[in-house]
Scaffold this motif. Structure first.
Motif, PDB file in Angstrom:
ATOM      1  N   THR A   1     -15.989  41.476  49.620  1.00  0.00           N
ATOM      2  CA  THR A   1     -16.205  40.673  51.065  1.00  0.00           C
ATOM      3  C   THR A   1     -15.210  40.252  51.959  1.00  0.00           C
ATOM      4  OG1 THR A   1     -17.903  38.503  49.763  1.00  0.00           O
ATOM      5  CG2 THR A   1     -17.527  38.141  52.406  1.00  0.00           C
ATOM      6  N   VAL A   2     -15.684  40.589  53.539  1.00  0.00           N
ATOM      7  CA  VAL A   2     -15.148  41.372  54.380  1.00  0.00           C
ATOM      8  C   VAL A   2     -15.235  40.041  55.557  1.00  0.00           C
ATOM      9  CG1 VAL A   2     -13.947  42.825  56.489  1.00  0.00           C
ATOM     10  CG2 VAL A   2     -14.297  43.106  53.896  1.00  0.00           C
ATOM     11  N   THR A   3     -14.312  39.484  56.699  1.00  0.00           N
ATOM     12  CA  THR A   3     -14.100  38.599  57.819  1.00  0.00           C
ATOM     13  C   THR A   3     -13.811  39.326  58.333  1.00  0.00           C
ATOM     14  OG1 THR A   3     -16.020  37.028  55.655  1.00  0.00           O
ATOM     15  CG2 THR A   3     -14.584  36.365  58.076  1.00  0.00           C
ATOM     16  N   GLN A   4     -14.213  39.287  59.675  1.00  0.00           N
ATOM     17  CA  GLN A   4     -13.559  39.825  60.555  1.00  0.00           C
ATOM     18  C   GLN A   4     -13.501  37.791  61.958  1.00  0.00           C
ATOM     19  OE1 GLN A   4     -14.951  42.465  63.916  1.00  0.00           O
ATOM     20  NE2 GLN A   4     -13.682  41.469  65.564  1.00  0.00           N
ATOM     21  N   LEU A   5     -11.761  37.637  61.986  1.00  0.00           N
ATOM     22  CA  LEU A   5     -11.266  36.455  62.157  1.00  0.00           C
ATOM     23  C   LEU A   5     -10.831  36.898  63.707  1.00  0.00           C
ATOM     24  CD1 LEU A   5      -8.979  36.133  59.231  1.00  0.00           C
ATOM     25  CD2 LEU A   5     -11.115  34.550  59.611  1.00  0.00           C
ATOM     26  N   THR A   6     -10.550  38.192  64.373  1.00  0.00           N
ATOM     27  CA  THR A   6     -10.244  37.504  65.866  1.00  0.00           C
ATOM     28  C   THR A   6     -11.234  38.557  66.748  1.00  0.00           C
ATOM     29  OG1 THR A   6      -8.469  39.651  65.645  1.00  0.00           O
ATOM     30  CG2 THR A   6      -7.585  37.563  64.762  1.00  0.00           C
TER      31      THR A   6
END
Length: 405
Positions: free
Chosen positions: A89-94
């Motif tokens: 699972t990959v989450t974009q933070l910026t």
């Protein structure tokens, strides 16, 4: 561990210094990180070397911690992402309108500090509460090193952010204020030619937060040093002739008594592996790049593990007059002296590795593998166990990998 791009000194100094140092009239083009990443990602979709790897198994705890990294967004701008512990699972933070240049992660709560458009921002672990904490102002195109913000580093207790801006600075989370403890020393030679006599930016805290590796940047080179925040003391390296120790090529021992560094290239500097006494800066050569037998020793990414042994990448090759930037490194383990009982742990070679990140217990290492020979930033992330288990392929691209909490 943190491993920056090939010849980190050249890239860092080129990006920060070249515009003023090379020629005050005709300046070279700056490094275009987002273009390099975009080209790298394109290459990954077409020319990725085949490996004997498997996808992550169905587990909730493949990784001991979440892993933060940089990758391009849909607009081709580098942003901060997080790979969760499941390894999938990959989450974009910026979501910045300008590329993210540098970043670091709080090991307390997973908050991120990062640089974009010469401003220092923080954001919570879930991507909320984006806050600008330092504005570096506009950059001087001819002398960008005068005002650029660089290399934010979060203290282990999450209360302080060290960063480079006109010197070495510490930002207090509690007070919201910055304090500059070392000022860059710049010479004005006239005719708009400014030369840095000595510049400072942070690299990595020791685990207890009592020491900070920093880089000292000069007109013709750079060196690591150790800064003690509590006493405002700077310990410079000694007995380091011929050693390349700087620019993120370093790793602390668990107790902070020593700093290990390696350099895996042959060209401007000699390869080798070194140990630094953090109390007095004394450098000891563990692996001599030139042992005097017609060969050269190459080492990279040393990690002094909790089991009392030293893990790193190593290759011995016949001597050559040519520049060597892709030695066939192998994963090895030895005693802490870097030589006793040196054992190859895996059959693979790592010519295309651009950076690596060790598991805290040294049970595996994450390697960012370039898709082609001439890409020197980031790559596909593969997981290599030190006990010989099969390779696990995680994500197609990452650079500046860092563990979260």
């Amino acid at each position: 561990m943190k491993k920056k791009i090939l010849l980190a000194l050249i890239v860092l100094l080129a990006g920060m210094l070249a515009c003023s140092l090379a020629n005050p009239v005709s300046t070279p083009a700056p490094v275009n990180v987002e273009t390099i990443v975009a080209e790298t990602f394109a290459a990954l979709t077409s020319t990725v070397p085949e490996i004997d790897a498997t996808p992550p198994p169905p587990t909730e705890s493949l990784l001991p911690h979440s892993m933060y990294f940089l990758n391009n967004d849909g607009a081709g701008l580098a942003q901060v992402y997080r790979l969760e512990k499941d390894g999938k699972t990959v989450t974009q933070l910026t979501f910045e309108p300008a590329k993210v240049e540098d970043h670091d992660v709080s090991l307390v709560d997973g908050s991120v500090v990062y640089v974009s458009d010469n401003k220092l921002y923080t954001v919570n672990a879930d991507g909320s509460n984006r806050s600008m904490i330092v504005d570096g102002g506009p950059l001087d195109a001819n002398n960008p090193f005068l005002s650029n913000i660089t290399s934010p580093v979060w203290s282990p207790n999450g209360q302080t952010i060290a960063y480079g801006h006109k010197g070495l600075n510490f930002y207090s989370i509690a007070s919201g204020q910055s304090n500059r403890v070392l000022d860059n020393d710049i010479d004005d030679l006239g005719n708009d030619l400014l030369v840095p006599r000595e510049m400072y930016w942070p690299e990595k805290y020791s685990a207890d937060g009592g020491k900070l590796v920093i880089t000292l940047g000069y007109y013709e080179g750079a060196s690591a040093a150790i800064y003690y925040p509590n006493g405002n003391a700077l310990v410079r390296l000694s007995n380091d002739e011929g050693a390349f120790i700087c620019c993120g090529f370093t790793e602390w021992s668990a107790d902070g008594s020593a700093l290990y560094s390696a350099y895996p290239y042959m060209g401007m500097f000699m390869p080798g592996l070194w140990r630094v006494d953090s109390a007095n800066g004394a450098v000891t050569t563990l692996v001599n790049g030139d042992p005097g037998d017609g060969t050269f020793n190459y080492a990279d990414a040393p990690y002094p593990a909790p089991d009392g042994q030293l893990y790193y990448f190593f290759a011995n090759m016949p001597s050559s007059d040519e520049f060597v930037n892709r030695p066939p490194l192998q994963l090895v383990r030895s005693a802490v002296d870097g030589a006793t009982n040196r054992t190859v742990l895996r059959p693979e070679t790592f010519e295309l590795m651009n950076e690596s990140l060790w598991a805290p217990d040294a049970s595996f290492v994450l390697a960012a593998m370039a898709p082609i020979q001439d890409v020197y930033q980031g790559g596909r992330v593969d997981m290599y166990y030190t006990d010989g288990q099969p390779v696990i392929s995680l994500i197609p691209f990452a650079m500046e990998m860092k563990w979260g909490p």
